[in-house]
Design a protein around this motif. Structure first.
Motif, short mmCIF file in Angstrom:
data_model
loop_
_atom_site.label_atom_id
_atom_site.label_comp_id
_atom_site.label_asym_id
_atom_site.label_seq_id
_atom_site.Cartn_x
_atom_site.Cartn_y
_atom_site.Cartn_z
N ALA A 90 -5.72 18.04 2.97
CA ALA A 90 -5.20 16.71 2.67
C ALA A 90 -4.26 16.22 3.76
N ALA A 91 -3.39 17.12 4.26
CA ALA A 91 -2.46 16.74 5.33
C ALA A 91 -3.22 16.42 6.61
N LEU A 92 -4.26 17.20 6.92
CA LEU A 92 -5.07 16.93 8.12
C LEU A 92 -5.79 15.59 8.01
N GLU A 93 -6.32 15.28 6.82
CA GLU A 93 -6.97 13.98 6.62
C GLU A 93 -5.96 12.85 6.82
N THR A 94 -4.78 13.01 6.24
CA THR A 94 -3.74 11.99 6.36
C THR A 94 -3.33 11.82 7.81
N LEU A 95 -3.15 12.94 8.52
CA LEU A 95 -2.77 12.90 9.93
C LEU A 95 -3.84 12.20 10.76
N SER A 96 -5.10 12.47 10.47
CA SER A 96 -6.21 11.82 11.20
C SER A 96 -6.17 10.31 11.02
N ILE A 97 -5.98 9.87 9.80
CA ILE A 97 -5.94 8.44 9.51
C ILE A 97 -4.77 7.79 10.24
N ILE A 98 -3.61 8.42 10.18
CA ILE A 98 -2.43 7.86 10.85
C ILE A 98 -2.63 7.81 12.35
N ALA A 99 -3.21 8.88 12.92
CA ALA A 99 -3.43 8.92 14.37
C ALA A 99 -4.32 7.78 14.84
N TYR A 100 -5.37 7.48 14.09
CA TYR A 100 -6.32 6.45 14.51
C TYR A 100 -5.90 5.04 14.12
N LYS A 101 -5.16 4.87 13.05
CA LYS A 101 -4.85 3.53 12.54
C LYS A 101 -3.40 3.11 12.75
N GLN A 102 -2.59 3.93 13.41
CA GLN A 102 -1.17 3.64 13.53
C GLN A 102 -0.88 2.32 14.22
N PRO A 103 0.22 1.67 13.84
CA PRO A 103 1.11 2.01 12.73
C PRO A 103 0.46 1.62 11.40
N ILE A 104 0.71 2.46 10.39
CA ILE A 104 0.05 2.29 9.10
C ILE A 104 1.01 2.71 7.99
N THR A 105 0.91 2.05 6.84
CA THR A 105 1.77 2.40 5.71
C THR A 105 1.11 3.51 4.88
N ARG A 106 1.91 4.18 4.06
CA ARG A 106 1.39 5.22 3.18
C ARG A 106 0.35 4.63 2.22
N MET A 107 0.61 3.43 1.72
CA MET A 107 -0.33 2.79 0.79
C MET A 107 -1.68 2.54 1.46
N GLU A 108 -1.66 2.14 2.73
CA GLU A 108 -2.92 1.92 3.46
C GLU A 108 -3.67 3.24 3.65
N VAL A 109 -2.93 4.30 3.91
CA VAL A 109 -3.55 5.63 4.02
C VAL A 109 -4.22 5.99 2.69
N GLU A 110 -3.51 5.73 1.59
CA GLU A 110 -4.04 6.05 0.27
C GLU A 110 -5.28 5.23 -0.05
N GLU A 111 -5.31 3.97 0.41
CA GLU A 111 -6.50 3.14 0.20
C GLU A 111 -7.71 3.73 0.92
N ILE A 112 -7.49 4.26 2.12
CA ILE A 112 -8.58 4.85 2.89
C ILE A 112 -9.02 6.17 2.28
N ARG A 113 -8.05 7.04 1.93
CA ARG A 113 -8.37 8.35 1.37
C ARG A 113 -8.84 8.26 -0.07
#
Length: 194
Positions: A90-113
């Motif tokens: 889960a942390a690796l998935e979150t890190l991947s999303i943040i790395a590619y989509k930054q800057p990004i909010t936690r809510m946006e990460v949750e929408e993707i995941r």
């Protein structure tokens, strides 16, 4: 379903960003005075119950579900534990999303995941792989996250342009190739660190 359980569920989901009294009132369809009273009563229940570690922290007009102060040494021990040093899927998935989509909010990460990610975000911040990059202009002023210099060093990147191309990864995935964005580099770095 009681107002207490509704409030507890919302506080749990919003994580460390907390939530304002007005928004809570809107979500549970009650006036602010009633919601504030329910929050105080819920917190009193937590304080009186020795079998729970929960506490509601009031910061200004925001409320955050936290742990009681007496658990700080235990949680510090957990954070420093070598058993807790590896990153979960889960942390690796979150890190991947943040790395590619930054800057990004936690809510946006949750929408993707499609799942709640506050725990993963907190772990990544604690490991200095991501950091606050600012705040969104608008209601709630959500935190924007991005990767750190430590992230770049950890994964051996000189710039974000060196991140693997998403299209080529999708092509590999279609060919049933094993796919784990940072796993191989993470394992390699972990092995070299031993």
């Amino acid at each position: 379903m009681s107002k207490y359980s509704e409030l507890e569920a919302i506080l749990f989901v919003v994580g460390d960003e907390g939530i304002g009294l007005e928004e809570l009132s809107y979500l549970v369809k009650s006036n602010t005075a009633s919601v504030y009273q329910h929050l105080q009563e819920l917190n009193q229940q937590y304080e009186e119950n020795e079998h729970t570690a929960l506490h509601i922290l009031e910061v200004g007009n925001h409320f955050i579900l936290t742990t009681k102060k007496q658990f700080a040494p235990l949680l510090k021990k957990y954070a420093e534990s070598p058993m807790g040093s590896s990153l979960s899927q889960a942390a690796l998935e979150t890190l991947s999303i943040i790395a590619y989509k930054q800057p990004i909010t936690r809510m946006e990460v949750e929408e993707i995941r499609g799942v709640q990610s506050s725990g993963s975000v907190q772990k990544l911040v604690a490991k200095r792989l991501i950091e606050e990059k600012g705040r969104v202009d608008g209601p709630g002023r959500a935190i924007l996250y991005g990767t750190t210099e430590y992230f770049m060093d950890y994964f051996g990147l000189k710039s974000l342009a060196e991140l693997p191309d998403i299209q080529s990864m999708e092509d590999e995935l279609e060919e049933d190739a094993p796919f784990d964005l940072f796993y191989d580099r993470y394992k390699q770095a972990e092995t070299e660190g031993e």
